[in-house]
Design a protein around this motif. Structure first.
Motif, PDB file in Angstrom:
ATOM      1  N   GLU A 138       0.845  -1.188   0.000  1.00 57.26           N
ATOM      2  CA  GLU A 138       0.000   0.000   0.000  1.00 57.26           C
ATOM      3  C   GLU A 138       0.880   1.238   0.000  1.00 57.26           C
ATOM      4  O   GLU A 138       1.962   1.224   0.571  1.00 57.26           O
ATOM      5  CB  GLU A 138      -0.901  -0.003   1.238  1.00 57.26           C
ATOM      6  N   PRO A 139       0.419   2.311  -0.618  1.00 63.71           N
ATOM      7  CA  PRO A 139       1.233   3.534  -0.593  1.00 63.71           C
ATOM      8  C   PRO A 139       1.274   4.120   0.818  1.00 63.71           C
ATOM      9  O   PRO A 139       0.335   3.967   1.594  1.00 63.71           O
ATOM     10  CB  PRO A 139       0.496   4.470  -1.558  1.00 63.71           C
ATOM     11  N   GLY A 140       2.403   4.746   1.149  1.00 62.63           N
ATOM     12  CA  GLY A 140       2.533   5.413   2.446  1.00 62.63           C
ATOM     13  C   GLY A 140       1.727   6.702   2.417  1.00 62.63           C
ATOM     14  O   GLY A 140       1.876   7.525   1.516  1.00 62.63           O
ATOM     15  N   VAL A 141       0.866   6.903   3.394  1.00 59.26           N
ATOM     16  CA  VAL A 141       0.025   8.104   3.450  1.00 59.26           C
ATOM     17  C   VAL A 141       0.852   9.247   4.014  1.00 59.26           C
ATOM     18  O   VAL A 141       1.667   9.058   4.920  1.00 59.26           O
ATOM     19  CB  VAL A 141      -1.233   7.824   4.314  1.00 59.26           C
ATOM     20  N   ARG A 150       5.652   1.049   9.997  1.00 50.80           N
ATOM     21  CA  ARG A 150       5.888  -0.013   9.004  1.00 50.80           C
ATOM     22  C   ARG A 150       4.590  -0.392   8.311  1.00 50.80           C
ATOM     23  O   ARG A 150       3.502  -0.158   8.829  1.00 50.80           O
ATOM     24  CB  ARG A 150       6.459  -1.265   9.696  1.00 50.80           C
ATOM     25  N   LYS A 151       4.752  -1.024   7.149  1.00 53.69           N
ATOM     26  CA  LYS A 151       3.607  -1.568   6.414  1.00 53.69           C
ATOM     27  C   LYS A 151       4.031  -2.890   5.795  1.00 53.69           C
ATOM     28  O   LYS A 151       5.220  -3.173   5.661  1.00 53.69           O
ATOM     29  CB  LYS A 151       3.156  -0.585   5.327  1.00 53.69           C
ATOM     30  N   SER A 152       3.064  -3.717   5.426  1.00 55.59           N
ATOM     31  CA  SER A 152       3.353  -5.018   4.811  1.00 55.59           C
ATOM     32  C   SER A 152       3.669  -4.844   3.340  1.00 55.59           C
ATOM     33  O   SER A 152       3.054  -4.033   2.661  1.00 55.59           O
ATOM     34  CB  SER A 152       2.163  -5.957   4.957  1.00 55.59           C
ATOM     35  N   ALA A 153       4.621  -5.650   2.864  1.00 48.36           N
ATOM     36  CA  ALA A 153       4.959  -5.652   1.443  1.00 48.36           C
ATOM     37  C   ALA A 153       5.158  -7.099   1.009  1.00 48.36           C
ATOM     38  O   ALA A 153       5.819  -7.876   1.698  1.00 48.36           O
ATOM     39  CB  ALA A 153       6.222  -4.845   1.188  1.00 48.36           C
ATOM     40  N   VAL A 161       7.049  -9.107   4.122  1.00 46.30           N
ATOM     41  CA  VAL A 161       7.886  -8.494   5.153  1.00 46.30           C
ATOM     42  C   VAL A 161       7.324  -7.137   5.528  1.00 46.30           C
ATOM     43  O   VAL A 161       6.557  -6.532   4.769  1.00 46.30           O
ATOM     44  CB  VAL A 161       9.356  -8.330   4.692  1.00 46.30           C
ATOM     45  N   GLN A 162       7.711  -6.651   6.706  1.00 46.32           N
ATOM     46  CA  GLN A 162       7.347  -5.317   7.150  1.00 46.32           C
ATOM     47  C   GLN A 162       8.427  -4.348   6.674  1.00 46.32           C
ATOM     48  O   GLN A 162       9.609  -4.541   6.949  1.00 46.32           O
ATOM     49  CB  GLN A 162       7.240  -5.276   8.683  1.00 46.32           C
ATOM     50  N   VAL A 163       8.008  -3.307   5.934  1.00 48.70           N
ATOM     51  CA  VAL A 163       8.943  -2.329   5.383  1.00 48.70           C
ATOM     52  C   VAL A 163       8.546  -0.926   5.841  1.00 48.70           C
ATOM     53  O   VAL A 163       7.397  -0.703   6.229  1.00 48.70           O
ATOM     54  CB  VAL A 163       8.977  -2.399   3.831  1.00 48.70           C
ATOM     55  N   PRO A 164       9.478   0.045   5.773  1.00 53.20           N
ATOM     56  CA  PRO A 164       9.123   1.421   6.106  1.00 53.20           C
ATOM     57  C   PRO A 164       8.117   1.988   5.103  1.00 53.20           C
ATOM     58  O   PRO A 164       7.947   1.466   3.996  1.00 53.20           O
ATOM     59  CB  PRO A 164      10.449   2.176   6.003  1.00 53.20           C
ATOM     60  N   LEU A 165       7.453   3.080   5.483  1.00 52.54           N
ATOM     61  CA  LEU A 165       6.397   3.657   4.650  1.00 52.54           C
ATOM     62  C   LEU A 165       6.894   4.184   3.309  1.00 52.54           C
ATOM     63  O   LEU A 165       6.128   4.262   2.355  1.00 52.54           O
ATOM     64  CB  LEU A 165       5.697   4.780   5.425  1.00 52.54           C
ATOM     65  N   PHE A 166       8.172   4.549   3.187  1.00 47.82           N
ATOM     66  CA  PHE A 166       8.674   5.129   1.935  1.00 47.82           C
ATOM     67  C   PHE A 166       8.936   4.098   0.845  1.00 47.82           C
ATOM     68  O   PHE A 166       9.200   4.454  -0.298  1.00 47.82           O
ATOM     69  CB  PHE A 166       9.934   5.966   2.176  1.00 47.82           C
ATOM     70  N   ASN A 168       8.000   1.622  -2.058  1.00 46.34           N
ATOM     71  CA  ASN A 168       6.876   1.539  -3.003  1.00 46.34           C
ATOM     72  C   ASN A 168       6.985   0.285  -3.858  1.00 46.34           C
ATOM     73  O   ASN A 168       8.022  -0.381  -3.882  1.00 46.34           O
ATOM     74  CB  ASN A 168       6.860   2.772  -3.902  1.00 46.34           C
ATOM     75  N   GLU A 169       5.916  -0.013  -4.596  1.00 49.16           N
ATOM     76  CA  GLU A 169       5.938  -1.141  -5.532  1.00 49.16           C
ATOM     77  C   GLU A 169       7.031  -0.910  -6.565  1.00 49.16           C
ATOM     78  O   GLU A 169       7.231   0.208  -7.037  1.00 49.16           O
ATOM     79  CB  GLU A 169       4.584  -1.283  -6.222  1.00 49.16           C
ATOM     80  N   GLY A 170       7.737  -1.995  -6.914  1.00 47.43           N
ATOM     81  CA  GLY A 170       8.808  -1.905  -7.898  1.00 47.43           C
ATOM     82  C   GLY A 170      10.173  -1.654  -7.275  1.00 47.43           C
ATOM     83  O   GLY A 170      11.194  -1.871  -7.917  1.00 47.43           O
ATOM     84  N   ASP A 171      10.222  -1.170  -6.033  1.00 53.31           N
ATOM     85  CA  ASP A 171      11.506  -0.966  -5.353  1.00 53.31           C
ATOM     86  C   ASP A 171      12.144  -2.318  -5.063  1.00 53.31           C
ATOM     87  O   ASP A 171      11.462  -3.327  -4.910  1.00 53.31           O
ATOM     88  CB  ASP A 171      11.321  -0.221  -4.031  1.00 53.31           C
ATOM     89  N   LYS A 172      13.458  -2.323  -4.975  1.00 55.57           N
ATOM     90  CA  LYS A 172      14.179  -3.521  -4.565  1.00 55.57           C
ATOM     91  C   LYS A 172      14.625  -3.317  -3.118  1.00 55.57           C
ATOM     92  O   LYS A 172      15.123  -2.252  -2.766  1.00 55.57           O
ATOM     93  CB  LYS A 172      15.381  -3.767  -5.466  1.00 55.57           C
ATOM     94  N   VAL A 173      14.414  -4.371  -2.308  1.00 56.40           N
ATOM     95  CA  VAL A 173      14.793  -4.306  -0.901  1.00 56.40           C
ATOM     96  C   VAL A 173      15.706  -5.472  -0.558  1.00 56.40           C
ATOM     97  O   VAL A 173      15.636  -6.536  -1.160  1.00 56.40           O
ATOM     98  CB  VAL A 173      13.556  -4.312   0.035  1.00 56.40           C
ATOM     99  N   LYS A 174      16.583  -5.237   0.418  1.00 50.08           N
ATOM    100  CA  LYS A 174      17.469  -6.286   0.911  1.00 50.08           C
ATOM    101  C   LYS A 174      16.820  -6.889   2.146  1.00 50.08           C
ATOM    102  O   LYS A 174      16.399  -6.176   3.046  1.00 50.08           O
ATOM    103  CB  LYS A 174      18.835  -5.707   1.254  1.00 50.08           C
ATOM    104  N   VAL A 175      16.735  -8.242   2.169  1.00 51.80           N
ATOM    105  CA  VAL A 175      16.080  -8.969   3.255  1.00 51.80           C
ATOM    106  C   VAL A 175      17.083  -9.931   3.877  1.00 51.80           C
ATOM    107  O   VAL A 175      17.807 -10.635   3.170  1.00 51.80           O
ATOM    108  CB  VAL A 175      14.857  -9.749   2.719  1.00 51.80           C
ATOM    109  N   ASP A 176      17.123  -9.977   5.210  1.00 53.94           N
ATOM    110  CA  ASP A 176      17.976 -10.898   5.952  1.00 53.94           C
ATOM    111  C   ASP A 176      17.369 -12.298   5.864  1.00 53.94           C
ATOM    112  O   ASP A 176      16.227 -12.502   6.256  1.00 53.94           O
ATOM    113  CB  ASP A 176      18.069 -10.438   7.408  1.00 53.94           C
ATOM    114  N   THR A 177      18.131 -13.281   5.362  1.00 51.81           N
ATOM    115  CA  THR A 177      17.592 -14.634   5.187  1.00 51.81           C
ATOM    116  C   THR A 177      17.528 -15.406   6.500  1.00 51.81           C
ATOM    117  O   THR A 177      16.837 -16.406   6.589  1.00 51.81           O
ATOM    118  CB  THR A 177      18.441 -15.443   4.190  1.00 51.81           C
TER     119      THR A 177
END
Length: 186
Positions: A138-141, A150-153, A161-166, A168-177
């Motif tokens: 969801e977009p950050g309001v 945080r919001k779900s992505a 995962v729970q990510v910060p509000l900034f 967006n869809e299409g962004d690449k994120v690094k996740v701890d395995t």
């Protein structure tokens, strides 16, 4: 191949009657009277359950030789994941249950080290962190800038995962395995 309980090391895999166990922790104890013994904490390679066992000093246990092979994940075929051995280029079908939670971090083309005992896969070593694309969130309001909000992505592999509000869809994120937590945006 047998190994003495005096020669145990952390990470060593043992083939016990109950199944395959890796040594998490061990302690040699020599009491004032009586014989010496070894206290161990063993983790079941298949279920992840941890048990505690005590053995006499110099007792013989069966050691399991685990073959670690670096393989590249090619594609998913129904309930199987298809991997290619990086040295022999042989392809192998792996059941989803054999991979466990590791499957949530694999995308096509990624490399992983498969731990094999005979022809059975008993574990998967992944890199400490993987980069995955965000498919839905969801977009950050604008007014939602509470510290640490945080919001779900949902990521490209289906991992949520729970990510910060900034983010967006299409962004690449690094996740701890190891923990499954968001680290940073890439």
């Amino acid at each position: 191949m047998t190994v003495s309980t005096n020669d145990l090391k952390n990470g060593m895999t043992l083939d016990l009657p109950e199944g395959l166990f890796s040594v998490v922790e061990f302690q040699h104890v020599k009491p004032g009277k009586g014989g010496a013994f070894v206290r161990t904490k063993l983790k079941n390679s298949r279920t992840g359950a941890v048990i505690e066992r005590t053995y006499r000093a110099d007792e013989k246990l069966e050691q399991a030789i685990i073959d670690k092979r670096e393989m590249q994940y090619l594609y998913r075929d129904a309930s199987h994941y298809v991997f290619m051995d990086n040295t022999s280029y042989d392809q192998m079908n792996v059941e989803e249950t054999a991979l466990g939670d590791s499957a949530r971090y694999l995308k096509e083309g990624d490399s992983a080290v498969l731990q094999m005992y005979g022809s059975e896969i008993v574990g998967v070593d992944l890199p400490a962190a993987v980069v995955l694309a965000v498919t839905t969130t969801e977009p950050g309001v604008q007014g939602d800038r509470v510290s640490g909000a945080r919001k779900s992505a949902t990521l490209e592999t289906g991992l949520v995962v729970q990510v910060p509000l900034f983010v967006n869809e299409g962004d690449k994120v690094k996740v701890d395995t190891r923990s499954g937590e968001y680290i940073t945006r890439v």
